[in-house]
Structures are given as structure tokens and as C-alpha cells.
Design an enzyme around this catalytic site. Structure first.
Site, mmCIF file in Angstrom:
data_model
loop_
_atom_site.group_PDB
_atom_site.id
_atom_site.type_symbol
_atom_site.label_atom_id
_atom_site.label_comp_id
_atom_site.label_asym_id
_atom_site.label_seq_id
_atom_site.Cartn_x
_atom_site.Cartn_y
_atom_site.Cartn_z
ATOM 1 N N CYS A 135 0.955 -1.363 -0.065
ATOM 2 C CA CYS A 135 -0.204 0.044 -0.020
ATOM 3 C C CYS A 135 0.772 1.425 0.102
ATOM 4 C CB CYS A 135 -0.880 -0.127 1.231
ATOM 5 S SG CYS A 135 -0.367 -0.050 2.814
ATOM 6 N N CYS A 136 0.288 2.436 -0.507
ATOM 7 C CA CYS A 136 0.775 3.660 -0.505
ATOM 8 C C CYS A 136 2.160 3.714 -1.327
ATOM 9 C CB CYS A 136 1.290 4.073 1.096
ATOM 10 S SG CYS A 136 1.737 5.744 1.054
#
Length: 224
Positions: A135-136
Site C-alpha cells: 500500500c501507499c
């Protein structure tokens, strides 16, 4: 038996380590799914230490494993000791530590080097056909290591809501397929067993980021 999921951290704090809210969300959602999290971090020095009040580097020296232990409540292992055989999946939260301590993305972009330990772990899960959740900013690790993979870091058009959208263009330059997704959504690359979501790449309310990470975790556990 619940699934055993390795969670790799990169320090403690958004500007020089793992993003704390993302890391916590991963652990909460794994618990909710009945999965057991095993936390790891490399035993190396951070590239630098950032004063999170001023947003400026300091002269301090800190260790990635020692700092990650703050998030892990002390229950963490050296990444060098990770054995993929006993684990069902891998998740790497975001934060600038991914781009500074796990790779050189922050300074070199698409020409970056992923640390050997991190690259070996990612390749081990990939070879074993075990799911990887990112994620990110952490999906850029997959973009660098697995040419042609599919992922999302959110949207590819920069605006107030998507201040880091140029990352998507760099991912495309690496030969990967970027898929635009809202912060609460995920993208699944079935062939490469990659599950990605944008998290704080989006300027969104924290509950939406939390929900998107939940979708990622649920799919990782389902695939495991």
C-alpha cells in the site's frame, strides 16, 4: 489454523520509516481476519532521521529494526531471519522509509536499487506463489522487481487530492500497468499475486484510507 502473514516495516514515522497509521491498520485488519502477523524489519541504519515537527532531517542516527520495534510493541524479528516456508503471505505498509530504507526510490526513482534483503523476500513469496499486499508507496518495490506487473498507487493525474500522482507515470516507465483506483479500492494482479491500494498517496479522510487497507488485507488473506 489462521494464516501467518509477514509484515515488513521500514522504521517508525511517515517521513523516515513506516507510516504508523497504515501499519496499525494492517495489524488490526489481520487480527479481524483471524490471521497471525509476524513482524520483520531489516537490521540496518536509517538513511537519515527526520524531525516530524519541522519536517527536516536531523543529525541523529537510528536503526530501522529498533525503530520498527516501537510499532511492533517489541515483538519483531530481523528480516534476515524470515523463512517464507512457514508463512502464507507478505504485506509491506507504506511510508517514506520504504523509499529510503528499503530502497533508494526517494533519491533515484525508477533507477533505484531495492535492498537485497527486501528483494530476496519479495522474490521468495513471488516464486512460492504466495500473495503480496502493498500500500501507499510500497507498490513501487514490485514495479522495480517484477517487470510487467499490474498495480495501483491511486490516480495518474496530479491534483490536490492526488499529490503524488507522478509516481504512477514512473511505474508505467518501468513497464508496469498502472490501474487508477479510489482510495477505498484495491487492484489485484492475479498472475503475480499482488494486491495493492493507494492509502496515503491520496489526500483522503483517514477512515477511507483505513477501509482501503482493509480491502487489501482481506484479499491477501483470501488468496493465502
Amino acid at each position: 489454523m489462521g494464516k501467518r502473514v509477514a509484515v515488513v516495516l521500514a522504521g517508525c514515522g511517515v517521513y523516515d520509516g513506516s507510516e504508523i497509521h497504515e501499519s496499525s491498520a494492517v495489524l488490526v485488519h489481520l487480527s479481524r481476519e483471524g490471521a497471525e502477523a509476524e513482524l520483520y524489519a531489516p537490521d540496518v541504519d536509517q538513511i537519515h532521521v527526520v524531525d516530524h515537527v519541522k519536517g527536516q532531517p536531523t543529525q541523529e542516527k537510528r536503526n530501522v529494526l529498533v525503530e520498527s520495534a516501537r510499532i511492533a510493541r517489541g515483538n519483531i524479528r530481523d528480516l534476515a531471519k524470515l523463512d517464507v516456508k512457514g508463512l502464507d503471505a507478505l504485506i509491506i505498509p507504506g511510508g517514506f522509509g520504504v523509499a529510503k530504507n528499503l530502497s533508494t526510490w526517494a533519491t533515484q526513482g525508477k533507477n533505484c536499487i531495492v535492498s537485497k534483503e527486501v528483494e530476496d523476500v519479495l522474490k521468495a513469496f513471488h516464486t512460492a506463489k504466495k500473495p503480496i499486499g502493498l500500500c501507499c508507496i510500497s507498490p513501487v518495490l514490485a514495479a522495480k522487481i517484477f517487470p510487467g506487473c499490474e498495480l495501483t498507487v491511486g490516480h495518474d493525474t496530479e491534483c490536490e487530492k492526488w499529490p503524488y500522482a507522478k509516481t504512477a507515470e514512473t511505474v508505467k516507465e518501468l513497464g508496469c500497468r498502472h490501474v487508477n483506483k479510489h482510495v477505498t479500492e484495491i487492484h489485484v494482479d492475479v498472475k503475480n499475486m499482488l494486491v495493492t491500494t493507494s492509502a496515503f498517496m491520496c489526500n483522503a479522510p483517514i477512515h477511507e484510507i483505513y477501509d482501503g487497507i482493509g480491502e487489501m488485507v482481506r484479499e491477501v488473506v483470501r488468496l493465502a
